[in-house]
Scaffold this motif. Structure first.
Motif, mmCIF file in Angstrom:
data_model
loop_
_atom_site.group_PDB
_atom_site.id
_atom_site.type_symbol
_atom_site.label_atom_id
_atom_site.label_comp_id
_atom_site.label_asym_id
_atom_site.label_seq_id
_atom_site.Cartn_x
_atom_site.Cartn_y
_atom_site.Cartn_z
ATOM 1 N N LEU A 37 0.828 -1.201 0.000
ATOM 2 C CA LEU A 37 0.000 0.000 0.000
ATOM 3 C C LEU A 37 0.868 1.259 0.000
ATOM 4 C CD1 LEU A 37 -2.806 1.197 0.042
ATOM 5 C CD2 LEU A 37 -2.795 1.047 2.539
ATOM 6 N N THR A 38 1.967 1.235 0.757
ATOM 7 C CA THR A 38 2.881 2.372 0.763
ATOM 8 C C THR A 38 3.442 2.626 -0.626
ATOM 9 O OG1 THR A 38 3.506 1.974 3.066
ATOM 10 C CG2 THR A 38 5.016 3.294 1.740
ATOM 11 N N ALA A 39 3.892 1.573 -1.300
ATOM 12 C CA ALA A 39 4.427 1.717 -2.651
ATOM 13 C C ALA A 39 3.360 2.243 -3.609
ATOM 14 C CB ALA A 39 4.972 0.380 -3.137
ATOM 15 N N ALA A 40 2.121 1.784 -3.445
ATOM 16 C CA ALA A 40 1.031 2.244 -4.312
ATOM 17 C C ALA A 40 0.752 3.726 -4.101
ATOM 18 C CB ALA A 40 -0.222 1.411 -4.059
ATOM 19 N N LEU A 41 0.756 4.177 -2.839
ATOM 20 C CA LEU A 41 0.517 5.592 -2.557
ATOM 21 C C LEU A 41 1.641 6.460 -3.106
ATOM 22 C CD1 LEU A 41 -0.884 5.422 1.086
ATOM 23 C CD2 LEU A 41 -2.146 5.811 -1.035
ATOM 24 N N ASN A 42 2.881 6.016 -2.960
ATOM 25 C CA ASN A 42 3.999 6.779 -3.522
ATOM 26 C C ASN A 42 3.867 6.902 -5.030
ATOM 27 O OD1 ASN A 42 5.159 7.128 -1.001
ATOM 28 N ND2 ASN A 42 6.475 5.331 -1.183
ATOM 29 N N ALA A 43 3.386 5.834 -5.675
ATOM 30 C CA ALA A 43 3.243 5.864 -7.128
ATOM 31 C C ALA A 43 2.119 6.791 -7.568
ATOM 32 C CB ALA A 43 2.998 4.449 -7.650
ATOM 33 N N ILE A 44 0.942 6.667 -6.947
ATOM 34 C CA ILE A 44 -0.206 7.442 -7.419
ATOM 35 C C ILE A 44 -0.067 8.922 -7.090
ATOM 36 C CG2 ILE A 44 -1.717 7.292 -5.386
ATOM 37 C CD1 ILE A 44 -3.993 6.590 -7.407
ATOM 38 N N ASN A 45 0.748 9.261 -6.084
ATOM 39 C CA ASN A 45 0.981 10.656 -5.753
ATOM 40 C C ASN A 45 2.158 11.248 -6.523
ATOM 41 O OD1 ASN A 45 -1.136 10.886 -3.893
ATOM 42 N ND2 ASN A 45 0.095 9.963 -2.278
ATOM 43 N N GLY A 46 2.755 10.472 -7.437
ATOM 44 C CA GLY A 46 3.809 10.984 -8.294
ATOM 45 C C GLY A 46 3.240 11.805 -9.432
ATOM 46 N N PRO A 104 -8.329 1.680 3.294
ATOM 47 C CA PRO A 104 -8.910 2.855 3.979
ATOM 48 C C PRO A 104 -8.237 4.139 3.501
ATOM 49 C CG PRO A 104 -7.347 1.761 5.429
ATOM 50 C CD PRO A 104 -7.418 0.928 4.180
ATOM 51 N N LEU A 105 -8.693 4.645 2.370
ATOM 52 C CA LEU A 105 -8.030 5.776 1.735
ATOM 53 C C LEU A 105 -8.967 6.967 1.613
ATOM 54 C CD1 LEU A 105 -6.233 3.891 -1.192
ATOM 55 C CD2 LEU A 105 -5.269 4.533 1.034
ATOM 56 N N THR A 106 -8.368 8.115 1.488
ATOM 57 C CA THR A 106 -9.086 9.342 1.178
ATOM 58 C C THR A 106 -8.171 10.185 0.314
ATOM 59 O OG1 THR A 106 -10.298 11.226 2.081
ATOM 60 C CG2 THR A 106 -8.271 10.586 3.209
ATOM 61 N N GLN A 107 -8.706 11.228 -0.268
ATOM 62 C CA GLN A 107 -7.845 12.094 -1.065
ATOM 63 C C GLN A 107 -8.337 13.534 -0.970
ATOM 64 O OE1 GLN A 107 -7.993 13.800 -4.231
ATOM 65 N NE2 GLN A 107 -10.224 13.714 -4.231
ATOM 66 N N GLN A 108 -7.378 14.434 -1.004
ATOM 67 C CA GLN A 108 -7.662 15.862 -0.951
ATOM 68 C C GLN A 108 -6.578 16.591 -1.721
ATOM 69 O OE1 GLN A 108 -7.915 17.551 2.972
ATOM 70 N NE2 GLN A 108 -8.502 19.555 2.231
ATOM 71 N N ASP A 109 -7.006 17.544 -2.526
ATOM 72 C CA ASP A 109 -6.076 18.359 -3.311
ATOM 73 C C ASP A 109 -5.185 17.499 -4.195
ATOM 74 O OD1 ASP A 109 -7.201 20.269 -1.708
ATOM 75 O OD2 ASP A 109 -5.498 20.376 -0.347
ATOM 76 N N GLY A 110 -5.713 16.394 -4.726
ATOM 77 C CA GLY A 110 -4.964 15.556 -5.631
ATOM 78 C C GLY A 110 -3.979 14.619 -4.974
ATOM 79 N N VAL A 111 -4.017 14.492 -3.639
ATOM 80 C CA VAL A 111 -3.112 13.619 -2.898
ATOM 81 C C VAL A 111 -3.933 12.525 -2.214
ATOM 82 C CG1 VAL A 111 -1.391 13.468 -1.068
ATOM 83 C CG2 VAL A 111 -1.470 15.478 -2.541
ATOM 84 N N VAL A 112 -3.590 11.258 -2.469
ATOM 85 C CA VAL A 112 -4.282 10.129 -1.855
ATOM 86 C C VAL A 112 -3.521 9.735 -0.591
ATOM 87 C CG1 VAL A 112 -5.125 7.779 -2.185
ATOM 88 C CG2 VAL A 112 -5.020 9.351 -4.129
ATOM 89 N N THR A 113 -4.238 9.633 0.518
ATOM 90 C CA THR A 113 -3.617 9.271 1.784
ATOM 91 C C THR A 113 -4.484 8.248 2.504
ATOM 92 O OG1 THR A 113 -4.731 11.103 2.919
ATOM 93 C CG2 THR A 113 -2.519 11.528 2.052
ATOM 94 N N ILE A 114 -3.939 7.683 3.561
ATOM 95 C CA ILE A 114 -4.698 6.747 4.387
ATOM 96 C C ILE A 114 -5.690 7.522 5.242
ATOM 97 C CG2 ILE A 114 -4.524 5.089 6.273
ATOM 98 C CD1 ILE A 114 -1.947 4.119 5.105
ATOM 99 N N ARG A 115 -6.909 7.062 5.278
ATOM 100 C CA ARG A 115 -7.968 7.737 5.997
ATOM 101 C C ARG A 115 -7.848 7.487 7.491
ATOM 102 N NH1 ARG A 115 -11.852 5.319 3.783
ATOM 103 N NH2 ARG A 115 -12.189 3.769 5.401
ATOM 104 N N PRO A 116 -7.904 8.554 8.316
ATOM 105 C CA PRO A 116 -7.898 8.343 9.771
ATOM 106 C C PRO A 116 -9.071 7.479 10.201
ATOM 107 C CG PRO A 116 -7.533 10.651 9.244
ATOM 108 C CD PRO A 116 -7.926 9.968 7.965
ATOM 109 N N ALA A 117 -8.812 6.536 11.097
ATOM 110 C CA ALA A 117 -9.833 5.562 11.502
ATOM 111 C C ALA A 117 -10.652 6.102 12.657
ATOM 112 C CB ALA A 117 -9.182 4.238 11.892
ATOM 113 N N VAL A 118 -11.402 7.172 12.401
ATOM 114 C CA VAL A 118 -12.258 7.761 13.420
ATOM 115 C C VAL A 118 -13.682 7.263 13.210
ATOM 116 C CG1 VAL A 118 -13.160 9.901 14.367
ATOM 117 C CG2 VAL A 118 -10.795 9.791 13.572
#
Length: 571
Positions: A49-58, A144-158
């Motif tokens: 998942l970390t590698a995928a996030l680094n790729a999609i945020n490139g 568990p992902l979310t995105q804002q301003d074109g950046v995909v990140t892990i969604r806080p588990a609230v």
């Protein structure tokens, strides 16, 4: 001398633990005793998942957010192709990798993907005859992902309170009923408002759904003055259409305690501050009435809204609400408002291009609204003419509005620049009522200034309620953000809690608030206040998800350094 607000440090520690739990990542993680993330029972690992996030945020790939995209037959994409929260069909050729997060992929018989296929949180279908030289990786477990301003990140588990009751449901005649249990914003008028009622959902067609919500509001604070009832209520009925042009129409009504137009802090920030520190940064009035509303999305980025409201609005007083600290201090009085029966027509438009498809390096967000307020029965508060001209008690009419324009530029996967210009207030007609007036100062947009430091109150003895009395305000904000490659986390009861890759923030702000008119000390209605009268500040901070801790200092006035805790992004 630097003034330190030590209570913000206590709130920062509380928020980091309770409000922003973050899933663990294998990269640069200090594990405080919990099991490694890759041992979780799911079909993808934290490292994947970390590698995928680094790729999609490139920046060196075609990216698609929330769409249904197609690589046409005969077409060639000479790079990788990344999809978040959408679907992709490949009839042509993709020379690089294909990554899909929380979506689906199909490679047809005439399609070709020459790189690696990775699908997390979805499905992949490769038709016979497709040219896929590498074995695809597919995991249906959603990430568990979310995105804002074109950046995909892990969604806080609230988890919200309502989610605990959503599983309690019964269905009869095709209608699904669930309990409505929620907590409102803690404040000095109601204390903790507890919402108890019922929700109902029924499907009319495959695209049309009816939603109903009805609940009572139990106000836990005692009100010796009798300025508001001990129990309120709210009900809403709406029809949602999910066709090619989605829309919502509905009606709502109730007896509720509502906030005034000027809100320098979010509801979470003001509510926690009131409960813990006896500092309520919102003002309130009693609204009893009903409204009809409609919203339509002609495109995926554009939303149009309209509503017509008729309500009786009256002043309420602060009560003996509980707080953890400063229990011997009196609450800031809740300001008087202009009591009356109002009819308000509101029109608004929002363009949200932050999730723009295809290389969303630059994102835009724009919002504008206008309100036409009328009243035939009005009891205005007496204010000096230096603040407000006389307000008619009948045949009252005014218009006001707001605008908000934001731009987001991603320099690379770890750096971005955000900018914003906003304003609001009086447009024309009779003077604004107190509940629709503005001020400036507080967390946003001028964190270097104290709460409502620019409030246009020119009286020799200031009102202890610190009401917002300006006709207009305008502000410009600029910030630079850089991701810090740091993480500290632990696992408690199966949930990862900690701080993940926070942002280092450098910010600069400028703004002003003023009275409009032709008399002395006012700015003509067709102008804005001269730039020489604007206030400005600079600051730095660290934010992790929605929680941020900032230090800000005025550039214009001899004010102390302010320390600010925010529980939501600045903008």
């Amino acid at each position: 001398m630097m003034r330190t607000r030590w209570h913000t440090l206590w709130l920062a520690a509380f928020s980091a633990v309770m409000l922003h739990p973050a899933p663990a990542l294998a990269q640069r993680t200090l594990d405080l005793g919990g099991p490694p993330g890759d041992s979780l029972r799911r079909c993808y690992s934290d490292s994947q998942l970390t590698a995928a996030l680094n790729a999609i945020n490139g920046l060196a790939a075609v990216r698609d957010f929330g769409g249904r995209d197609i690589v046409p037959a005969g077409g060639t994409v000479s790079s990788s192709y990344y999809v978040y929260d959408g679907s992709l069909r490949v009839d042509g050729t993709v020379t690089g990798d294909v990554l899909v997060l929380n979506g689906s992929l199909r490679v047809t018989a005439h399609g070709a993907v020459l790189g690696q296929i990775t699908v997390i949180g979805g499905t992949v279908l490769v038709d016979p005859g497709a040219n896929v030289p590498r074995s695809p990786f597919a995991c249906a477990d959603p990430a568990p992902l979310t995105q804002q301003d074109g950046v995909v990140t892990i969604r806080p588990a609230v988890r919200e309170l309502a989610s605990y009751t959503s599983g309690i449901a019964f269905v009869t005649n095709g209608i699904r009923f669930t309990p409505h249990v929620a907590l409102g914003q803690y404040n000095r008028v109601e204390a903790l408002p507890v919402h108890l009622g019922i929700n109902a959902v029924a499907g009319l067609t495959s695209a049309d759904t009816v939603h109903f919500a009805g609940y009572g509001v139990l106000r836990t604070g005692r009100d010796p003055s009798g300025s508001r009832p001990a129990i309120g209520w709210h009900t809403a009925l709406q029809v949602s259409h999910a066709g090619s042009i989605p829309f919502i129409v509905g009606v709502e009504g109730g007896s509720t305690i509502d906030p005034t137009a000027d809100r320098p802090f979010t509801s979470t920030e003001s509510g926690l501050s009131a409960f813990a520190l006896r500092r309520d940064y919102s003002d309130w009035f009693l609204r009893r009435g009903a409204s009809v509303f409609a919203s339509v999305r002609p495109t995926s980025e554009l939303t149009l809204d309209a509503s017509l409201d008729r309500s009786r609005q009256t002043t309420v007083l602060a009560t003996d609400a509980f707080s953890i600290l400063r229990v011997t201090e009196p609450w800031r009085p809740n300001p008087l408002i202009d009591d009356g029966t109002y009819q308000t027509l509101s029109l608004g438009a929002t363009f949200d291009g932050r999730d723009a498809r295809r290389h969303p390096v630059i994102g835009w967000y724009a919002h504008g609204d206008v309100h036409f307020v009328r009243s035939g029965s009005l009891t205005p508060v007496s204010l000096p003419t230096s603040i407000r001209d006389a307000v008619p008690t009948s045949n009252y009419a005014e218009s006001d509005g707001n605008f908000d324009l934001r731009g987001f530029l991603r320099l690379d996967p770890v750096q971005r620049i955000n900018a914003r210009i906003e304003g609001g207030g009086y447009l024309g007609g009779d003077p604004l009522t107190i509940q629709r007036r503005r001020a400036l100062g507080g967390s946003d947009p001028l964190p270097g200034y104290d709460f409502r430091e620019l409030n246009c109150d020119r009286r020799r003895v200031a009102d202890p309620a610190t009401p917002a009395l300006c006709d207009r305000y305008m502000a410009i904000q600029l910030e630079y953000r850089h991701v810090i490659p740091f993480e500290v986390s632990t696992r408690i009861a199966g949930r990862t809690i900690g701080i993940r890759r926070p942002d280092f923030v450098v910010m600069a702000d400028a703004g002003t608030a003023w009275l409009a008119g032709d008399s002395a000390g006012r700015v003509p209605a067709n102008r804005i206040q001269t730039l020489a009268e604007w206030k400005s500040d600079v600051g730095v901070g660290v934010s992790s998800g929605p929680v941020g801790f900032y230090i800000a200092k005025s550039l214009v006035d001899p004010l102390p350094v302010r320390f600010i805790l925010l529980l939501s992004p600045r903008f």
